[in-house]
Design a protein around this motif. Structure first.
Motif, PDB file in Angstrom:
ATOM      1  N   ASP A   9       0.828  -1.202   0.000  1.00 40.71           N
ATOM      2  CA  ASP A   9       0.000   0.000   0.000  1.00 40.71           C
ATOM      3  C   ASP A   9       0.863   1.253   0.000  1.00 40.71           C
ATOM      4  OD1 ASP A   9      -2.584  -1.302   0.175  1.00 40.71           O
ATOM      5  OD2 ASP A   9      -2.017  -1.854   2.215  1.00 40.71           O
ATOM      6  N   GLY A  10       2.104   1.122   0.441  1.00 36.38           N
ATOM      7  CA  GLY A  10       3.049   2.223   0.425  1.00 36.38           C
ATOM      8  C   GLY A  10       4.428   1.710   0.084  1.00 36.38           C
ATOM      9  N   ILE A  11       5.174   2.480  -0.673  1.00 40.33           N
ATOM     10  CA  ILE A  11       6.521   2.067  -1.082  1.00 40.33           C
ATOM     11  C   ILE A  11       7.482   3.220  -0.810  1.00 40.33           C
ATOM     12  CG2 ILE A  11       7.993   1.333  -2.998  1.00 40.33           C
ATOM     13  CD1 ILE A  11       5.511   0.164  -4.336  1.00 40.33           C
ATOM     14  N   LEU A  12       8.555   2.913  -0.100  1.00 38.78           N
ATOM     15  CA  LEU A  12       9.609   3.878   0.188  1.00 38.78           C
ATOM     16  C   LEU A  12      10.843   3.477  -0.608  1.00 38.78           C
ATOM     17  CD1 LEU A  12      10.162   6.311   2.217  1.00 38.78           C
ATOM     18  CD2 LEU A  12      11.385   4.618   3.587  1.00 38.78           C
ATOM     19  N   ALA A  13      11.306   4.348  -1.503  1.00 42.77           N
ATOM     20  CA  ALA A  13      12.480   4.056  -2.329  1.00 42.77           C
ATOM     21  C   ALA A  13      13.680   4.837  -1.811  1.00 42.77           C
ATOM     22  CB  ALA A  13      12.218   4.413  -3.789  1.00 42.77           C
ATOM     23  N   ASN A  14      14.864   4.276  -2.017  1.00 42.65           N
ATOM     24  CA  ASN A  14      16.078   4.925  -1.513  1.00 42.65           C
ATOM     25  C   ASN A  14      16.616   6.003  -2.436  1.00 42.65           C
ATOM     26  OD1 ASN A  14      17.015   3.284  -3.532  1.00 42.65           O
ATOM     27  ND2 ASN A  14      18.593   2.284  -2.320  1.00 42.65           N
ATOM     28  N   SER A  15      16.023   6.177  -3.618  1.00 43.28           N
ATOM     29  CA  SER A  15      16.460   7.234  -4.532  1.00 43.28           C
ATOM     30  C   SER A  15      15.393   7.435  -5.599  1.00 43.28           C
ATOM     31  CB  SER A  15      17.788   6.872  -5.199  1.00 43.28           C
ATOM     32  OG  SER A  15      17.630   5.780  -6.088  1.00 43.28           O
ATOM     33  N   GLU A  16      15.444   8.590  -6.247  1.00 38.96           N
ATOM     34  CA  GLU A  16      14.553   8.841  -7.378  1.00 38.96           C
ATOM     35  C   GLU A  16      14.854   7.857  -8.508  1.00 38.96           C
ATOM     36  OE1 GLU A  16      12.065  10.787  -7.512  1.00 38.96           O
ATOM     37  OE2 GLU A  16      12.335  12.230  -5.874  1.00 38.96           O
ATOM     38  N   ALA A  27       2.874   0.749 -13.386  1.00 39.31           N
ATOM     39  CA  ALA A  27       1.992   1.086 -14.501  1.00 39.31           C
ATOM     40  C   ALA A  27       1.325  -0.168 -15.062  1.00 39.31           C
ATOM     41  CB  ALA A  27       2.781   1.812 -15.584  1.00 39.31           C
ATOM     42  N   ARG A  28       2.062  -1.246 -15.154  1.00 42.03           N
ATOM     43  CA  ARG A  28       1.499  -2.490 -15.690  1.00 42.03           C
ATOM     44  C   ARG A  28       0.515  -3.130 -14.718  1.00 42.03           C
ATOM     45  NH1 ARG A  28       6.888  -3.203 -17.622  1.00 42.03           N
ATOM     46  NH2 ARG A  28       7.407  -4.563 -15.860  1.00 42.03           N
ATOM     47  N   SER A  29       0.712  -2.897 -13.428  1.00 44.31           N
ATOM     48  CA  SER A  29      -0.136  -3.548 -12.430  1.00 44.31           C
ATOM     49  C   SER A  29      -1.506  -2.906 -12.307  1.00 44.31           C
ATOM     50  CB  SER A  29       0.548  -3.504 -11.056  1.00 44.31           C
ATOM     51  OG  SER A  29       0.487  -2.188 -10.499  1.00 44.31           O
ATOM     52  N   GLY A  30      -1.588  -1.629 -12.634  1.00 49.25           N
ATOM     53  CA  GLY A  30      -2.848  -0.933 -12.467  1.00 49.25           C
ATOM     54  C   GLY A  30      -3.107  -0.479 -11.044  1.00 49.25           C
ATOM     55  N   ARG A  31      -2.209  -0.760 -10.114  1.00 48.59           N
ATOM     56  CA  ARG A  31      -2.363  -0.344  -8.727  1.00 48.59           C
ATOM     57  C   ARG A  31      -1.723   1.024  -8.507  1.00 48.59           C
ATOM     58  NH1 ARG A  31      -0.245  -2.712  -4.639  1.00 48.59           N
ATOM     59  NH2 ARG A  31      -2.051  -2.382  -3.283  1.00 48.59           N
ATOM     60  N   ASP A  32      -2.123   1.670  -7.420  1.00 49.31           N
ATOM     61  CA  ASP A  32      -1.644   3.021  -7.163  1.00 49.31           C
ATOM     62  C   ASP A  32      -1.254   3.184  -5.692  1.00 49.31           C
ATOM     63  OD1 ASP A  32      -1.005   5.667  -7.675  1.00 49.31           O
ATOM     64  OD2 ASP A  32      -3.037   6.372  -7.215  1.00 49.31           O
ATOM     65  N   PRO A  33      -0.198   2.480  -5.251  1.00 45.97           N
ATOM     66  CA  PRO A  33       0.245   2.644  -3.854  1.00 45.97           C
ATOM     67  C   PRO A  33       0.839   4.036  -3.640  1.00 45.97           C
ATOM     68  CG  PRO A  33       1.837   1.350  -5.069  1.00 45.97           C
ATOM     69  CD  PRO A  33       0.667   1.547  -5.991  1.00 45.97           C
ATOM     70  N   GLN A  34       0.886   4.448  -2.376  1.00 46.45           N
ATOM     71  CA  GLN A  34       1.527   5.720  -2.065  1.00 46.45           C
ATOM     72  C   GLN A  34       3.041   5.562  -2.169  1.00 46.45           C
ATOM     73  OE1 GLN A  34       0.132   8.227   1.062  1.00 46.45           O
ATOM     74  NE2 GLN A  34      -1.710   6.971   1.397  1.00 46.45           N
ATOM     75  N   LEU A  35       3.682   6.556  -2.732  1.00 43.75           N
ATOM     76  CA  LEU A  35       5.115   6.476  -3.005  1.00 43.75           C
ATOM     77  C   LEU A  35       5.852   7.617  -2.302  1.00 43.75           C
ATOM     78  CD1 LEU A  35       4.957   5.883  -6.869  1.00 43.75           C
ATOM     79  CD2 LEU A  35       4.934   4.152  -5.062  1.00 43.75           C
ATOM     80  N   ARG A  36       7.030   7.289  -1.788  1.00 41.22           N
ATOM     81  CA  ARG A  36       7.912   8.301  -1.222  1.00 41.22           C
ATOM     82  C   ARG A  36       9.351   7.936  -1.566  1.00 41.22           C
ATOM     83  NH1 ARG A  36       3.397   9.497  -0.061  1.00 41.22           N
ATOM     84  NH2 ARG A  36       2.585  10.545   1.806  1.00 41.22           N
ATOM     85  N   VAL A  37      10.204   8.934  -1.691  1.00 43.16           N
ATOM     86  CA  VAL A  37      11.647   8.726  -1.861  1.00 43.16           C
ATOM     87  C   VAL A  37      12.351   9.298  -0.649  1.00 43.16           C
ATOM     88  CG1 VAL A  37      13.702   9.353  -3.199  1.00 43.16           C
ATOM     89  CG2 VAL A  37      11.581   8.737  -4.376  1.00 43.16           C
ATOM     90  N   ALA A  38      13.190   8.497  -0.011  1.00 43.90           N
ATOM     91  CA  ALA A  38      13.969   8.950   1.142  1.00 43.90           C
ATOM     92  C   ALA A  38      15.388   8.404   0.995  1.00 43.90           C
ATOM     93  CB  ALA A  38      13.352   8.463   2.455  1.00 43.90           C
TER      94      ALA A  38
END
Length: 236
Positions: A9-16, A27-38
């Motif tokens: 439901d939420g994804i935290l990435a370590n870089s852009e 995009a292929r999954s059709g899902r829209d989890p909340q995204l953040r970069v930290a």
């Protein structure tokens, strides 16, 4: 990654750069989890004495695996050793354990006579010893083909050690405008950088010291604040 895209439901990435690599899956999954970069945090390091060594050396920090492109450095050091003699060139210290699919690298490390007295492997070191090794190096060399962020870059810069690394988006996020960015396949450019940084009056080192004034590392409190924002948003 399929599991992350399917369930998170939420994804935290370590870089852009990492987030950009993930977006096609989303995009292929059709899902829209909340995204953040930290970005991963880097804190001020307690002063450690640099290694006292009359012979200059360079360090490469990371698991020895194909994407880290250790082969470029080994071929460079072999050529220098064969042309000038192993005792007349700076040493290369590889800090990190051996990974996988490394037949060519391992073969060079174990069987190439020209590397015997100028290339060293160090693994299983405590953080204090790694810090001391990096602090005493002429530069950190990181000719990777792919990176998710680049902690060795930020940590070397915190120690005011020059960085020469591949021109990758993730490494530019980590080091800003400070490092010297090179194509990971441009052997002559890497050799020129090593020769420059070996000299006491290195132009590369002077340029990076000047640019450090405008570089601000990402801190762990910033990382945690972004994480908490994501968690609170998911719980709302």
């Amino acid at each position: 990654m399929d599991t992350v895209v399917r369930l998170a439901d939420g994804i935290l990435a370590n870089s852009e750069a990492t987030m950009a690599a993930l977006r096609p899956y989303l995009a292929r999954s059709g899902r829209d989890p909340q995204l953040r970069v930290a970005h991963l945090g880097t804190e001020d390091m307690a002063p450690r004495p640099a290694r006292v060594d009359e012979r200059p050396y360079f360090v490469c920090v990371g698991t020895i695996e194909p994407r880290k492109n250790h082969l470029l450095l080994l071929h460079l050091w072999r050529a220098l050793s064969e042309e000038r003699g192993a005792a007349a060139i700076p040493r290369l210290i590889l800090i990190g354990r051996r990974g996988w699919e490394n037949e060519q690298v391992v073969d060079m490390l174990e069987r190439c006579p020209a590397l015997k007295d100028c290339v060293e492997e160090r693994s299983g070191l405590p953080d204090t010893e790694v810090q001391a090794l990096v602090a005493g190096a002429r530069a950190l060399l990181l000719p990777s083909f792919a990176e998710g962020y680049g902690m060795p870059v930020t940590e070397a810069l915190m120690l005011r050690v020059p960085v020469v690394c591949s021109d990758l988006p993730a490494l530019r996020e980590a080091g800003g405008a400070v490092p010297t960015f090179l194509d990971p396949l441009d052997g002559p450019a890497w050799r020129a950088a090593v020769d420059d940084l070996t000299a006491a009056d290195s132009a590369i080192a002077a340029g990076q010291r000047a640019r450090l004034a405008g570089w601000t590392p990402f801190r762990w409190d910033q990382h945690i604040a972004i994480l908490l924002d994501l968690l609170h948003s998911l719980a709302a």
